[in-house]
Design a protein around this motif. Structure first.
Motif, short mmCIF file in Angstrom:
data_model
loop_
_atom_site.label_atom_id
_atom_site.label_comp_id
_atom_site.label_asym_id
_atom_site.label_seq_id
_atom_site.Cartn_x
_atom_site.Cartn_y
_atom_site.Cartn_z
N SER A 59 -3.95 -1.76 -3.17
CA SER A 59 -3.99 -0.36 -2.72
C SER A 59 -4.36 -0.30 -1.24
O SER A 59 -4.86 -1.29 -0.68
N GLY A 60 -4.18 0.86 -0.66
CA GLY A 60 -4.63 1.07 0.71
C GLY A 60 -6.15 1.01 0.80
O GLY A 60 -6.70 0.53 1.80
N THR A 61 -6.81 1.49 -0.23
CA THR A 61 -8.28 1.45 -0.25
C THR A 61 -8.76 -0.01 -0.26
O THR A 61 -9.71 -0.36 0.46
N LEU A 64 -8.43 -1.37 3.18
CA LEU A 64 -9.54 -0.94 4.04
C LEU A 64 -10.80 -1.74 3.74
O LEU A 64 -11.50 -2.20 4.65
N THR A 85 -10.15 13.36 7.00
CA THR A 85 -9.23 12.30 6.57
C THR A 85 -9.34 12.17 5.08
O THR A 85 -10.08 12.90 4.41
N TYR A 86 -8.61 11.20 4.52
CA TYR A 86 -8.67 10.92 3.09
C TYR A 86 -9.99 10.19 2.78
O TYR A 86 -10.47 9.38 3.58
N ALA A 88 -10.87 7.79 1.01
CA ALA A 88 -10.90 6.32 0.94
C ALA A 88 -11.53 5.70 2.18
O ALA A 88 -12.17 4.65 2.10
N CYS A 89 -11.36 6.36 3.33
CA CYS A 89 -11.87 5.81 4.60
C CYS A 89 -13.39 5.67 4.55
O CYS A 89 -13.94 4.62 4.89
N VAL A 131 -7.73 6.81 12.27
CA VAL A 131 -6.68 7.18 11.31
C VAL A 131 -5.57 7.93 12.04
O VAL A 131 -5.85 8.85 12.82
N ASP A 157 -5.93 2.82 10.62
CA ASP A 157 -5.47 3.21 9.29
C ASP A 157 -4.11 3.87 9.46
O ASP A 157 -4.00 5.03 9.88
N ALA A 159 -1.94 4.33 6.99
CA ALA A 159 -1.45 4.71 5.65
C ALA A 159 -0.42 5.83 5.72
O ALA A 159 0.50 5.88 4.91
N GLN A 160 -0.58 6.74 6.68
CA GLN A 160 0.31 7.90 6.78
C GLN A 160 1.29 7.75 7.93
O GLN A 160 2.00 8.70 8.26
N SER A 181 -1.02 1.88 3.30
CA SER A 181 -1.02 2.19 1.88
C SER A 181 0.42 2.37 1.45
O SER A 181 1.24 2.90 2.21
N TYR A 183 1.03 3.87 -1.67
CA TYR A 183 0.89 4.81 -2.78
C TYR A 183 2.19 5.62 -2.93
O TYR A 183 2.98 5.70 -1.98
N LYS A 186 3.49 7.89 -0.08
CA LYS A 186 3.56 7.39 1.30
C LYS A 186 5.02 7.15 1.70
O LYS A 186 5.92 7.20 0.86
N GLY A 193 -0.30 0.28 -3.87
CA GLY A 193 -0.24 -0.93 -3.06
C GLY A 193 -0.74 -0.68 -1.65
O GLY A 193 -0.97 0.47 -1.25
C1 LIG Z 1 -3.39 7.02 1.13
C2 LIG Z 1 -4.42 6.73 2.13
C3 LIG Z 1 -5.38 5.70 1.97
C4 LIG Z 1 -5.62 4.94 0.70
O1 LIG Z 1 -4.56 4.46 0.06
P1 LIG Z 1 -4.51 4.20 -1.52
O2 LIG Z 1 -3.31 3.31 -1.58
O3 LIG Z 1 -4.33 5.50 -2.18
O4 LIG Z 1 -5.76 3.49 -1.92
C5 LIG Z 1 -6.24 5.44 3.00
N1 LIG Z 1 -6.22 6.15 4.13
C6 LIG Z 1 -5.36 7.16 4.32
C7 LIG Z 1 -5.40 7.90 5.61
C8 LIG Z 1 -4.45 7.49 3.32
O5 LIG Z 1 -3.61 8.51 3.52
#
Ligand SMILES: *Cc1c(COP(=O)(O)O)cnc(C)c1O
Length: 376
Positions: A59-61, A64, A85-86, A88-89, A131, A157, A159-160, A181, A183, A186, A193
């Motif tokens: 995962s993205g988490t 991180l 932000t999300y 997870a950060c 991010v 980060d 992810a986006q 990420s 997910y 995304k 992933g």
């Molecule tokens: C989606 C996302 C994550 C985490 O990703 P996961 O795959 O859902 O664990 C982390 N940071 C940002 C900014 C995200 O958008």
């Protein structure tokens, strides 16, 4: 009775060879955390983004967490994280027992700035988690310079922001570590992933080891580190390989959808009813999800707009993040006015590859009419 949902905010589009590759993984029995789709996916993403040595994770988490762990984040260390932000950060920093110290964002870009980071520096700050929100690259050159001056490490980060650029380089090329990420919502997805990139080659070895329970790759059952099971499955990577063959398409589609929404909604920005996403010169957004920020009203008016477009038009939208400093797990006394404003006023519109021009026009018109009605 509300109509059925006609437009979801987001959905994965598996328009390439994803099914063929997954079927192949199933047929050959390579469904777990080893297999050639994993290494192929790592190579494909690395090549596409002009980065070296991508490490696929679950995962993205997880990405991180591994990036922070490999940089040595731990107790007594502060890491600057945006409040907007999300979650997870901040979670990943907390998993390492380091402290997320929040910074406010810029209202128009929604990203951190050098100044906002500077305002959150403490004597214990060791690094910055930058991010690139909603697909717009943050001022990463400025922040990189700042981190170099202060001796801080930088994690990007992305992810986006898969495919976004700053100063003609892909976002992700500036950090000591960069994470993605994959997910389901995304730009490129493997279901669940993520991927980590480390500038330092020794740290790449450490991350590979930590991903696999801290196992020494040269000695059976020898775990020199406290690691994690953060492996990506070959099944997920098979989807990713199909997605990567269509990466140009998915990025172009995000940009097409955004340009059309912008054209359709510009009259509301000119009436000062809302603010549309910006794209400062020298960066190029990939518009992960298109969105706008109402300029008036508050939480209630925003929710009225969202309720009406859903109930009358079947258009699903999403509110922006609640700033992390307002969540129970990360509560802080300090206020972050820009993050709070965005959290109260932002709305995300349906954004995915294949959303047709006619559909975008319909969503735009319905949304514009509802905004005009609620704010007249
Ligand atoms: C989606 C996302 C994550 C985490 O990703 P996961 O795959 O859902 O664990 C982390 N940071 C940002 C900014 C995200 O958008």
């Amino acid at each position: 009775m509300s109509p059925p949902v006609r437009f979801q905010t987001s959905r994965p589009v598996l328009a390439g060879k994803e099914l063929e590759y997954v079927a192949d993984a199933v047929r050959t029995g390579w469904i777990s955390g080893q297999g050639s789709y994993i290494t192929d996916f790592e190579s494909a993403v690395s090549r596409y983004l002009h980065l070296d040595g991508g490490i696929a994770v679950s995962s993205g988490t997880a990405a991180l967490h591994l990036a922070l762990a490999a940089l040595g984040a731990g107790p007594g260390m502060d890491v600057i994280v945006p409040s907007f932000t999300y979650v997870a950060c901040a979670n990943a920093v907390t998993y390492c027992r380091a402290t997320p110290v929040f910074a406010d964002c810029d209202r128009t870009t929604r990203n951190l700035t050098r100044e906002s980071i500077e305002a959150s520096i403490t004597p214990n700050t060791r690094g910055v988690l930058l991010v690139h929100l909603f697909g717009l690259p943050a001022p990463v050159e400025d922040v990189r310079r700042f981190c170099d001056e202060k001796g801080l490490w930088l994690i990007e980060d992305c992810a986006q922001c898969f495919g976004g650029t700053a100063a003609d380089r892909f976002a992700g090329q500036f950090g000591d570590m960069t994470v993605f990420s994959f997910y389901g919502n995304k730009i490129i997805s493997t279901g669940e992933g993520g991927m980590v990139f480390a500038r330092d080659t020794e740290r790449r070895g450490l991350i590979r080891c930590l991903r696999n329970q801290g196992l020494d790759p040269t000695r059976h059952h020898w775990h020199p580190y406290l690691g994690f099971n953060y492996r990506m499955t070959n099944l997920a990577a098979a989807i990713g390989c199909g997605q990567m063959e269509m990466a140009d398409y998915h990025i172009q589609e995000r940009r097409r959808v955004a340009a059309r929404y912008r054209m359709n909604l510009l009259h509301l920005q000119q009436k000062r009813l809302l603010m549309l996403p910006v794209n400062p010169p020298s960066v190029c957004s990939v518009y992960w999800l298109y969105s706008f920020v109402l300029t008036a009203g508050g939480e209630r008016e925003k929710e009225r707009v969202r309720d009406i477009v859903l109930e009358e038009h079947g258009i699903q939208t999403r509110p922006f993040y609640i700033p992390l400093h307002l969540l129970p797990a990360h509560r802080r006394a300090r206020t972050f006015p820009q993050a709070e404003f965005l959290g109260e006023h932002g709305i995300v519109l349906p954004t995915y590859s294949g959303l047709s021009d006619e559909e975008i026009d319909e969503i735009s018109e319905a949304t514009a009419n509802v905004v005009l009605r609620v704010f007249s």
